[in-house]
Design an enzyme around this catalytic site. Structure first.
Site, mmCIF file in Angstrom:
data_model
loop_
_atom_site.group_PDB
_atom_site.id
_atom_site.type_symbol
_atom_site.label_atom_id
_atom_site.label_comp_id
_atom_site.label_asym_id
_atom_site.label_seq_id
_atom_site.Cartn_x
_atom_site.Cartn_y
_atom_site.Cartn_z
ATOM 1 N N GLY A 121 0.756 -1.247 0.000
ATOM 2 C CA GLY A 121 0.000 0.000 0.000
ATOM 3 C C GLY A 121 0.779 1.285 0.000
ATOM 4 N N GLU A 149 3.968 -6.735 1.618
ATOM 5 C CA GLU A 149 3.457 -7.064 0.277
ATOM 6 C C GLU A 149 3.462 -5.831 -0.619
ATOM 7 O OE1 GLU A 149 -0.481 -8.490 1.112
ATOM 8 O OE2 GLU A 149 0.222 -10.321 2.074
ATOM 9 N N CYS A 154 -13.101 2.888 -28.602
ATOM 10 C CA CYS A 154 -14.406 3.525 -28.796
ATOM 11 C C CYS A 154 -15.165 3.654 -27.486
ATOM 12 C CB CYS A 154 -15.195 2.745 -29.836
ATOM 13 S SG CYS A 154 -14.351 2.820 -31.400
#
Ligand code: LLP
Length: 413
Positions: free
Chosen positions: A239, A273, A342
């Site tokens: 994080g 992590e 698109c």
């Protein structure tokens, strides 16, 4: 570390001029710097010094084999969220016994493969998942090592799409239910409690949410130890934010100080992590200008990279710097840089002041190493980009551009 710098007005990755890569490989192409990857990884692991810890790079941020291989060689472990990510870690030579398996929706097959491969532990996110893991463990005649992912109900103060630690979030087990779950698990023969886990969100640019969450989680860890659970690992998730534009995230040293102040005294081996903070600023996406188009309301620049190649601006309104590969003097005008897809959300840079780009010129979307290629799709039947790894003055293609025939592999007309 800044691996992407101008020399004589030409943007380089380490010692390689980026136009040379774009000419040889075509565009759109992701380019990574090995030196930046190594330096970002080392910054995390070195800032925890002698404190027992394991860095498990979060594969979802960029799961390209060459990135995983480089990090495995640095000694990294891995944080995975699917059987596919486990297979990638193994294919890249990563160590399953340094791999942790998270995610709210693991299947029995994924659990069985990960247990057989010998992962370090599973991060379990619900009581039903715990029961299934127990059954998978018993079927293999062993105890599956697990940590419960708790939801500390802390606001990470980040984009609401990537905050995971609030009580309304699908992630983790409510903090108050964790103790009960560990005591239930004690009676299950296919399980062994080895740790406790939390992850509160991504692109966090303050230390206070980490402090608040981990102070709670550290207290819970001590309580569980006191109850006799043989926990050894405290997984604090990922994080840590990066600078895309003006953000000033904590340095890894400040981050480490915050974490150690909150949970250093638990005696646990700390597991991290990190994803974005390792790869985000180690990669760029090269693109070429196709057309310019002026309407009464806007000056558009149409490039050959679209939202399928770099989804973050369309999905999160994210900002990625945009730099010319060759600098040219001139007056800056506000342009909307759009892709060929698109969809009206296929705007990669909105109202960006640029010296008016010309047809055929090359640009780089900056800070694109994390959640760029790993979130790319083939929407509009656009083959996904090539990827290149730079190391000093050398570079190599680490993923060929997807071929048009690859688009219908497995289909029957
Ligand atoms: N651990 C767990 C359990 C996670 O869910 C995540 C990210 C990480 C670690 C790694 O977090 P990092 O260090 O990279 O912040 N696609 C979004 C980000 C989604 C993050 C999902 N979980 C984006 O492009 O901003």
């Amino acid at each position: 570390m800044t691996a992407f710098t101008y020399r004589k007005r030409v943007l380089h990755a380490e010692h390689v001029p980026l136009p040379a890569i774009a000419e040889a490989v075509g565009t759109p192409t992701y380019v990574y710097s090995s030196a930046a990857l190594r330096s970002h990884f080392r910054a995390v692991t070195e800032s925890f010094g002698e404190h027992p810890h394991l860095v498990c790079y979060s594969v979802k941020a960029n799961s390209t084999l060459a990135v995983l291989r480089l990090l495995a060689e640095e000694g990294s472990g891995f944080d995975i969220v699917s059987g596919g990510e486990l297979a990638r870690v193994k294919a890249a030579g990563g160590a399953p016994n340094k791999t942790v398996f998270a995610g709210v929706g693991k299947t029995a097959e994924e659990m069985a493969a990960a247990l057989a491969a010998g992962v370090l532990f599973f991060n379990v996110e619900s009581p039903e998942e715990l029961e299934l893991l127990d059954a998978v463990g018993r079927a293999q005649g062993r105890r599956a090592p697990f940590a419960i992912r708790v939801n500390p109900n802390v606001d990470a103060r980040t984009h609401r799409y990537i905050a995971t630690g609030l009580k309304t979030s699908k992630f983790g087990v409510p903090f108050e239910e964790a103790v009960g779950l560990y005591s239930r698990a004690r009676k299950m023969k296919g399980l062994e409690a080895v740790g406790l886990d939390c992850h509160i969100g991504s692109q966090i640019t303050l230390t206070s949410p980490f402090k608040a969450a981990l102070t709670k989680v550290g207290g819970l860890y001590q309580e569980l130890k006191a109850q006799g659970h043989g926990l050894r690992y405290l997984d604090v998730g990922g994080g840590l934010g990066i600078t895309y534009t003006e953000e000033k995230p904590p340095s890894t040293a400040e981050y480490a100080r915050t974490i150690l102040a909150a949970v250093g005294a638990t005696g646990a081996t700390l597991v991290f992590e990190p994803g974005r903070s390792v790869v985000g600023n180690a990669g760029v996406l090269l693109t070429r200008v196709l057309f310019r188009k002026k309407t009464p309301a806007r000056q558009f620049v149409v490039v050959d990279a679209g939202m399928n190649d770099l989804m973050r601006p369309a999905l999160y309104d994210a900002h990625h710097g945009l730099q010319p590969l060759v600098q040219r003097r001139g007056k800056a005008v506000d342009v909307d840089v759009v892709g060929p897809v698109c969809e009206s959300t296929d705007v990669l840079a909105r109202q960006r002041p640029l010296v008016l780009p010309r047809q055929g010129e090359l640009y780089a979307f900056m800070s694109a190493g994390a959640y760029g290629m790993s979130m790319a799709s083939t929407y509009n039947s656009r083959p996904r980009p090539a990827e290149v790894m730079v190391d000093g003055s050398a570079w190599r293609v680490v993923r060929e551009r997807e071929r048009v025939e690859d688009l219908w592999r497995g289909e029957s007309p």
